[in-house]
Design an enzyme around this catalytic site. Sequence first.
Site, PDB file in Angstrom:
ATOM      1  N   SER A 138      -8.527 -11.466   0.735  1.00  0.00           N
ATOM      2  CA  SER A 138      -7.418 -12.185   1.374  1.00  0.00           C
ATOM      3  C   SER A 138      -6.311 -12.355   0.343  1.00  0.00           C
ATOM      4  O   SER A 138      -6.564 -12.287  -0.869  1.00  0.00           O
ATOM      5  CB  SER A 138      -7.917 -13.566   1.833  1.00  0.00           C
ATOM      6  OG  SER A 138      -6.839 -14.371   2.237  1.00  0.00           O
ATOM      7  N   TYR A 151     -12.043 -22.242   0.684  1.00  0.00           N
ATOM      8  CA  TYR A 151     -11.845 -20.888   1.226  1.00  0.00           C
ATOM      9  C   TYR A 151     -11.264 -19.977   0.153  1.00  0.00           C
ATOM     10  O   TYR A 151     -11.758 -18.873  -0.094  1.00  0.00           O
ATOM     11  CB  TYR A 151     -10.915 -20.930   2.444  1.00  0.00           C
ATOM     12  CG  TYR A 151     -10.575 -19.554   2.993  1.00  0.00           C
ATOM     13  CD1 TYR A 151     -11.512 -18.834   3.728  1.00  0.00           C
ATOM     14  CD2 TYR A 151      -9.319 -18.977   2.764  1.00  0.00           C
ATOM     15  CE1 TYR A 151     -11.206 -17.563   4.230  1.00  0.00           C
ATOM     16  CE2 TYR A 151      -9.013 -17.718   3.259  1.00  0.00           C
ATOM     17  CZ  TYR A 151      -9.958 -17.016   3.997  1.00  0.00           C
ATOM     18  OH  TYR A 151      -9.659 -15.765   4.475  1.00  0.00           O
ATOM     19  N   THR A 186      -5.674 -13.212  14.797  1.00  0.00           N
ATOM     20  CA  THR A 186      -7.046 -13.121  15.322  1.00  0.00           C
ATOM     21  C   THR A 186      -7.414 -14.516  15.835  1.00  0.00           C
ATOM     22  O   THR A 186      -6.585 -15.437  15.785  1.00  0.00           O
ATOM     23  CB  THR A 186      -8.055 -12.752  14.215  1.00  0.00           C
ATOM     24  OG1 THR A 186      -8.079 -13.821  13.262  1.00  0.00           O
ATOM     25  CG2 THR A 186      -7.689 -11.454  13.511  1.00  0.00           C
TER      26      THR A 186
HETATM   27  N1  LIG Z   1      -7.007 -13.128  10.198  1.00  0.00           N
HETATM   28  C1  LIG Z   1      -6.395 -13.353   9.050  1.00  0.00           C
HETATM   29  O1  LIG Z   1      -5.238 -13.806   9.014  1.00  0.00           O
HETATM   30  C2  LIG Z   1      -7.090 -13.025   7.769  1.00  0.00           C
HETATM   31  C3  LIG Z   1      -6.331 -12.978   6.598  1.00  0.00           C
HETATM   32  C4  LIG Z   1      -6.962 -12.680   5.385  1.00  0.00           C
HETATM   33  C5  LIG Z   1      -8.314 -12.426   5.359  1.00  0.00           C
HETATM   34  N2  LIG Z   1      -9.048 -12.492   6.506  1.00  0.00           N
HETATM   35  C6  LIG Z   1     -10.474 -12.222   6.419  1.00  0.00           C
HETATM   36  O2  LIG Z   1     -10.801 -11.196   7.331  1.00  0.00           O
HETATM   37  C7  LIG Z   1     -12.135 -11.383   7.813  1.00  0.00           C
HETATM   38  C8  LIG Z   1     -12.104 -11.408   9.349  1.00  0.00           C
HETATM   39  O3  LIG Z   1     -11.237 -12.449   9.758  1.00  0.00           O
HETATM   40  P1  LIG Z   1     -10.871 -12.679  11.303  1.00  0.00           P
HETATM   41  O4  LIG Z   1      -9.592 -13.412  11.313  1.00  0.00           O
HETATM   42  O5  LIG Z   1     -11.040 -11.422  12.046  1.00  0.00           O
HETATM   43  O6  LIG Z   1     -12.025 -13.720  11.709  1.00  0.00           O
HETATM   44  P2  LIG Z   1     -12.596 -14.117  13.155  1.00  0.00           P
HETATM   45  O7  LIG Z   1     -11.709 -13.679  14.252  1.00  0.00           O
HETATM   46  O8  LIG Z   1     -12.945 -15.553  13.028  1.00  0.00           O
HETATM   47  O9  LIG Z   1     -13.958 -13.239  13.224  1.00  0.00           O
HETATM   48  C9  LIG Z   1     -14.951 -13.442  12.272  1.00  0.00           C
HETATM   49  C10 LIG Z   1     -16.089 -12.472  12.516  1.00  0.00           C
HETATM   50  O10 LIG Z   1     -17.115 -12.747  11.525  1.00  0.00           O
HETATM   51  C11 LIG Z   1     -18.332 -13.098  12.175  1.00  0.00           C
HETATM   52  N3  LIG Z   1     -19.057 -14.109  11.413  1.00  0.00           N
HETATM   53  C12 LIG Z   1     -18.626 -15.323  11.029  1.00  0.00           C
HETATM   54  N4  LIG Z   1     -19.618 -15.981  10.403  1.00  0.00           N
HETATM   55  C13 LIG Z   1     -20.697 -15.170  10.412  1.00  0.00           C
HETATM   56  C14 LIG Z   1     -22.025 -15.277   9.931  1.00  0.00           C
HETATM   57  N5  LIG Z   1     -22.470 -16.387   9.320  1.00  0.00           N
HETATM   58  N6  LIG Z   1     -22.866 -14.230  10.086  1.00  0.00           N
HETATM   59  C15 LIG Z   1     -22.441 -13.100  10.718  1.00  0.00           C
HETATM   60  N7  LIG Z   1     -21.209 -12.927  11.194  1.00  0.00           N
HETATM   61  C16 LIG Z   1     -20.354 -13.958  11.042  1.00  0.00           C
HETATM   62  C17 LIG Z   1     -17.891 -13.628  13.547  1.00  0.00           C
HETATM   63  O11 LIG Z   1     -18.927 -13.538  14.499  1.00  0.00           O
HETATM   64  P3  LIG Z   1     -19.645 -14.868  15.088  1.00  0.00           P
HETATM   65  O12 LIG Z   1     -18.585 -15.749  15.602  1.00  0.00           O
HETATM   66  O13 LIG Z   1     -20.592 -14.364  16.099  1.00  0.00           O
HETATM   67  O14 LIG Z   1     -20.326 -15.462  13.919  1.00  0.00           O
HETATM   68  C18 LIG Z   1     -16.745 -12.676  13.871  1.00  0.00           C
HETATM   69  O15 LIG Z   1     -17.256 -11.453  14.343  1.00  0.00           O
HETATM   70  C19 LIG Z   1     -12.640 -12.665   7.188  1.00  0.00           C
HETATM   71  O16 LIG Z   1     -13.380 -12.365   6.049  1.00  0.00           O
HETATM   72  C20 LIG Z   1     -11.348 -13.391   6.811  1.00  0.00           C
HETATM   73  O17 LIG Z   1     -11.527 -14.294   5.744  1.00  0.00           O
HETATM   74  C21 LIG Z   1      -8.459 -12.784   7.713  1.00  0.00           C
END
Ligand SMILES: NC(=O)c1ccc[n+]([C@@H]2O[C@H](COP(=O)([O-])OP(=O)(O)OC[C@H]3O[C@@H](n4cnc5c(N)ncnc54)[C@H](OP(=O)(O)O)[C@@H]3O)[C@@H](O)[C@H]2O)c1
Length: 233
Positions: A138, A151, A186
């Site tokens: 991130s 975080y 997301t």
């Molecule tokens: N979106 C952003 O702006 C952004 C920016 C920088 C970095 N990121 C990083 O990108 C990644 C994805 O983010 P996102 O925004 O797509 O998140 P999201 O929409 O909240 O999706 C998270 C995914 O991870 C799974 N997950 C969460 N906890 C888990 C666990 N304990 N075991 C297995 N699976 C788990 C969730 O499934 P379940 O709900 O079924 O657990 C879901 O499929 C993360 O690492 C986040 O830190 C996101």
Amino acid sequence: MNVIITGASRGLGKAIAEKFAGAGDRLFLSSRQESALNKTINALSAQFPNSSVSGKAFDLSVSDQARQFGRWVLDAGFIPDILVNNAGSFQPGSVYDEADGVLEELMAINLYGAYHLTRTLLPAMMKEKKGHIFNICSIASLQAYPNGGAYSITKFALAGFSRNLREEMKRYGIKVTAIFPGAAFTDSWAGSGIDPGRIMESADVAAMLFAASRLSPQATVEDIVLRPQLGDL
Ligand SMILES: NC(=O)c1ccc[n+]([C@@H]2O[C@H](COP(=O)([O-])OP(=O)(O)OC[C@H]3O[C@@H](n4cnc5c(N)ncnc54)[C@H](OP(=O)(O)O)[C@@H]3O)[C@@H](O)[C@H]2O)c1
């Protein structure tokens, strides 16, 4: 190619899965909730009939379940060409007042899940002398900011994991890429009131990751930093 993606039921993980399914690859997906994961698997299978999409639900914050997911793929006879450590959880907060246990909870999914899954898969990949590991870090891995708290600490740690792995894997022909996205729309942002047009689309992150996976064996993209056009929020 055999592609493993964690946290693939929605968000960035799902967008990344769509990109590889569109290329006709064989996908192995995981997330915690089985019903949401199956819904995504069924949707991808219907949309991309030339790909093969399977998956199994695991709580990757539990180290033994992270290992089990890796063994589930290996026991089926598949060695990953691409591993995307994407599953993660976000909670805003500050070191001085966030609840006890938040650091441990976020560390378990944002770092330890990736660490244990990767370690389970590495010996088979090292034997093949090829493969590509992507770690979804991130902007919070690069830059501290108010309300980043636990975080941000865990994402700095994931970047450290990625840097170490890159050095260790060079001589095994395994590429390691750290991806540092800024805000991308997301579920993490649902309910925040943010205008989706102000930040990136999930597909933007997926497109860059996919492009990096298509280079010659001699070339590695070490870092990908993506930000919204207007900069961070
Ligand atoms: N979106 C952003 O702006 C952004 C920016 C920088 C970095 N990121 C990083 O990108 C990644 C994805 O983010 P996102 O925004 O797509 O998140 P999201 O929409 O909240 O999706 C998270 C995914 O991870 C799974 N997950 C969460 N906890 C888990 C666990 N304990 N075991 C297995 N699976 C788990 C969730 O499934 P379940 O709900 O079924 O657990 C879901 O499929 C993360 O690492 C986040 O830190 C996101």
